[in-house]
Design an enzyme around this catalytic site. Structure first.
Site, PDB file in Angstrom:
ATOM      1  N   TYR A  73     -48.091 -60.659  77.602  1.00  0.00           N
ATOM      2  CA  TYR A  73     -47.736 -60.670  76.178  1.00  0.00           C
ATOM      3  C   TYR A  73     -46.213 -60.768  76.048  1.00  0.00           C
ATOM      4  O   TYR A  73     -45.490 -59.972  76.636  1.00  0.00           O
ATOM      5  CB  TYR A  73     -48.235 -59.407  75.457  1.00  0.00           C
ATOM      6  CG  TYR A  73     -47.807 -59.401  74.003  1.00  0.00           C
ATOM      7  CD1 TYR A  73     -48.490 -60.176  73.058  1.00  0.00           C
ATOM      8  CD2 TYR A  73     -46.688 -58.681  73.584  1.00  0.00           C
ATOM      9  CE1 TYR A  73     -48.072 -60.223  71.742  1.00  0.00           C
ATOM     10  CE2 TYR A  73     -46.261 -58.725  72.260  1.00  0.00           C
ATOM     11  CZ  TYR A  73     -46.959 -59.489  71.346  1.00  0.00           C
ATOM     12  OH  TYR A  73     -46.543 -59.544  70.041  1.00  0.00           O
ATOM     13  N   LYS A  96     -37.388 -53.220  71.962  1.00  0.00           N
ATOM     14  CA  LYS A  96     -38.109 -51.981  71.639  1.00  0.00           C
ATOM     15  C   LYS A  96     -37.235 -50.707  71.679  1.00  0.00           C
ATOM     16  O   LYS A  96     -36.667 -50.358  70.657  1.00  0.00           O
ATOM     17  CB  LYS A  96     -39.350 -51.865  72.517  1.00  0.00           C
ATOM     18  CG  LYS A  96     -40.381 -52.927  72.112  1.00  0.00           C
ATOM     19  CD  LYS A  96     -41.795 -52.584  72.502  1.00  0.00           C
ATOM     20  CE  LYS A  96     -42.792 -53.414  71.732  1.00  0.00           C
ATOM     21  NZ  LYS A  96     -43.288 -54.609  72.427  1.00  0.00           N
ATOM     22  N   TYR A 130     -51.560 -57.826  62.273  1.00  0.00           N
ATOM     23  CA  TYR A 130     -52.875 -58.087  62.850  1.00  0.00           C
ATOM     24  C   TYR A 130     -53.994 -57.567  61.962  1.00  0.00           C
ATOM     25  O   TYR A 130     -54.946 -56.949  62.440  1.00  0.00           O
ATOM     26  CB  TYR A 130     -52.987 -57.446  64.246  1.00  0.00           C
ATOM     27  CG  TYR A 130     -51.829 -57.739  65.146  1.00  0.00           C
ATOM     28  CD1 TYR A 130     -51.632 -59.023  65.641  1.00  0.00           C
ATOM     29  CD2 TYR A 130     -50.905 -56.759  65.487  1.00  0.00           C
ATOM     30  CE1 TYR A 130     -50.571 -59.312  66.468  1.00  0.00           C
ATOM     31  CE2 TYR A 130     -49.827 -57.037  66.309  1.00  0.00           C
ATOM     32  CZ  TYR A 130     -49.667 -58.314  66.802  1.00  0.00           C
ATOM     33  OH  TYR A 130     -48.603 -58.588  67.614  1.00  0.00           O
ATOM     34  N   ASP A 184     -39.442 -59.904  81.473  1.00  0.00           N
ATOM     35  CA  ASP A 184     -39.513 -59.374  80.117  1.00  0.00           C
ATOM     36  C   ASP A 184     -39.705 -57.860  80.216  1.00  0.00           C
ATOM     37  O   ASP A 184     -40.814 -57.370  80.455  1.00  0.00           O
ATOM     38  CB  ASP A 184     -40.687 -60.035  79.380  1.00  0.00           C
ATOM     39  CG  ASP A 184     -40.849 -59.518  77.951  1.00  0.00           C
ATOM     40  OD1 ASP A 184     -40.205 -58.512  77.606  1.00  0.00           O
ATOM     41  OD2 ASP A 184     -41.636 -60.124  77.200  1.00  0.00           O
TER      42      ASP A 184
HETATM   43  C1  LIG Z   1     -43.356 -56.113  71.942  1.00  0.00           C
HETATM   44  C2  LIG Z   1     -43.063 -57.087  72.991  1.00  0.00           C
HETATM   45  C3  LIG Z   1     -42.429 -58.317  72.690  1.00  0.00           C
HETATM   46  C4  LIG Z   1     -42.108 -58.741  71.274  1.00  0.00           C
HETATM   47  O1  LIG Z   1     -41.174 -57.918  70.664  1.00  0.00           O
HETATM   48  P1  LIG Z   1     -41.053 -57.923  69.065  1.00  0.00           P
HETATM   49  O2  LIG Z   1     -39.848 -57.076  68.804  1.00  0.00           O
HETATM   50  O3  LIG Z   1     -42.321 -57.322  68.550  1.00  0.00           O
HETATM   51  O4  LIG Z   1     -40.870 -59.329  68.642  1.00  0.00           O
HETATM   52  C5  LIG Z   1     -42.143 -59.171  73.739  1.00  0.00           C
HETATM   53  N1  LIG Z   1     -42.442 -58.855  75.013  1.00  0.00           N
HETATM   54  C6  LIG Z   1     -43.049 -57.682  75.336  1.00  0.00           C
HETATM   55  C7  LIG Z   1     -43.325 -57.382  76.766  1.00  0.00           C
HETATM   56  C8  LIG Z   1     -43.383 -56.775  74.335  1.00  0.00           C
HETATM   57  O5  LIG Z   1     -44.028 -55.647  74.660  1.00  0.00           O
END
Ligand SMILES: *Cc1c(COP(=O)(O)O)cnc(C)c1O
Length: 449
Positions: free
Chosen positions: A151, A286, A23, A251
């Site tokens: 996101y 993560k 970014y 997610d």
């Molecule tokens: C960080 C994140 C992603 C993307 O993960 P990357 O490993 O950066 O591709 C997807 N969904 C959520 C909720 C996130 O916080």
């Protein structure tokens, strides 16, 4: 210390000439730190600064940097096999990580697709939902519904599910088109207000026969708004999806692994009368490897996996080169052992109350718009953000690494952070809150720098 200022400035000059950062513009970006090593909660820079990593290196460093158990697991695995293709082969690290995940994940979610990043796990979840509907003879159901303010990642499929007015607007032309419901407004700690669900109900009703799945970040919308919303929303959503034959994708890439308190944020939906609601597909990432190596997963329920498996096209058509990389699996095994043996649920409660005690008083700052705390997440929302230079000065003066974006000054510290460190982090947040708001510069990256 092995550090000469000449080689230091040469390296920084090379970086700014040749290396893209996330970014950010290639050149003339704000000063960067040259990280040299990192242990526990602290990153050390080449010029000797010690910074508390108050953002867990973008939310993944749950056990702190370089947890010895994880480092050792990677070392040991590297002596045997760094990688082998997952097509035609399997291996013990993948199987052992799978076993641990099946035990750790909510019951019934146990068909694991290893992906190489969170965004890819989201892509897989969307494809899996579409393939599920296809398997049931409903190929027209190939759209998803997502939430404004959400996101889900930076690849095209994941961008298309993230906030439609967020940082990806420039790429609308290459994105698949989905449907969006309004951001849930009912706050996490307020009584549930059923009118908050009207927008989702309307979108689903209008497009019912085109919709394969609804995707959202449970309770905590991270990368596009640092927003905490009411768990009642998820209960309504589960019910609606069931009624309409639509899959629910949660997610938990940011919210999983104790970040919001319980093991997964969906667990906030449990109450005296009912167990917590579960999705049909979930994404994790993560903190999965404790911040050591990239690795994520898309996990399907029995129902989803069996429906696809028993159809005319039983294969799931996705397969990254580095799928189930053995080094990442070894790191994941060691990380999950730490999640199991350490009492993070208690630790996060401690962190939460310390954050609350420190951050609630900041509501009285002239530039404060809101304060939000849940689990190991603390957010000071400002009316206007200070300049990058002022923020940098606070970071250097306090020895606390913060990475505000838009108007959000937030911390998501490693889950091992002590009370004394939380106090220092909150002091740094306060100082940023006290800085003069900077004039808005047209064309400047409003989101992350
Ligand atoms: C960080 C994140 C992603 C993307 O993960 P990357 O490993 O950066 O591709 C997807 N969904 C959520 C909720 C996130 O916080």
């Amino acid at each position: 210390m092995n550090f000469s200022s000449e080689s230091f400035s040469k390296k920084i000059a090379f970086d700014s000439e040749h290396l893209w950062h996330p970014y950010a513009a290639l050149k003339n970006t704000p000063a960067r730190f040259l990280a040299k090593s990192a242990h526990g909660t602290t990153i050390e820079t080449a010029d000797g600064l010690k910074l508390i990593d108050a953002v867990s290196s973008w939310w993944c460093m749950a056990h702190g940097h370089n947890a010895p158990e994880i480092v050792e697991a990677i070392q040991k695995q590297s002596e045997k096999m760094c990688h082998v293709m997952f097509g035609g082969f399997t291996h013990e690290p993948a199987i052992e990580l799978g076993e641990r995940l099946v035990e750790f994940l909510p019951e019934g979610l146990n068909k694991i697709f290893f992906a190489d990043s969170g965004s890819i796990a989201v892509e897989c979840a969307a494809k899996m939902a579409v393939q599920y509907q296809h398997s049931l003879g409903r190929p027209e159901r190939c759209k998803l519904v997502a939430l404004k303010g959400g996101y889900h990642g930076d690849t095209a499929g994941a961008m298309a599910l993230s906030d439609p007015d967020g940082m990806h607007v420039l790429f609308r032309g290459i994105m698949p088109q989905h449907y969006f419901a309004e951001r849930p407004n009912c706050r996490f700690d307020c009584p549930w207000d059923d009118s908050d669900f009207t927008s989702m109900e309307r979108v689903v009703e209008e497009h019912e026969n085109e919709i394969a799945a609804v995707i959202c970040e449970p309770v905590f919308q991270g990368g596009n708004g640092m927003w905490l919303y009411n768990a009642g929303y998820l209960k309504r959503l589960r019910k609606l999806c069931d009624e309409k034959g639509i899959l629910l994708i949660l997610d938990e890439i940011a919210s999983g692994f104790f970040r919001t308190g319980p093991r997964f944020a969906m667990m906030h939906t449990a109450d005296a009368n009912a167990d917590y609601i579960k999705p049909d597909i979930m994404c994790i990432g993560k903190a999965l490897t404790g911040g050591s190596i990239t690795m994520a997963a898309c996990v399907a329920s029995d129902k989803v996996a069996e429906t696809i498996t028993n159809s005319k096209i039983p294969a799931f058509m996705h397969g990254p080169t580095y799928m189930a990389n053995p080094l990442a699996c070894a790191a994941g095994i060691a990380s999950l052992d730490l999640f199991k043996s350490r009492n993070y649920a208690e630790n996060v409660k401690r962190i939460e109350s310390r954050l609350r005690a420190n951050l609630e008083p900041l509501r009285s700052l002239e530039n404060a718009a809101d304060v939000r705390v849940l689990g190991a997440i603390g957010v000071l929302e400002l009316k206007a953000k200070p300049s990058a230079d002022d923020i940098l000065k606070v970071i250097k003066d306090t020895g606390v690494w913060l990475r505000p974006f838009c108007n959000y000054v937030y911390t998501m510290p490693p889950l091992i952070t002590t009370d004394a460190e939380i106090d220092r982090i909150c002091e740094a947040i306060k100082r940023i809150g006290e800085c003069e708001p900077a004039p808005v510069v047209e064309g400047e990256d409003e989101f992350h720098e």
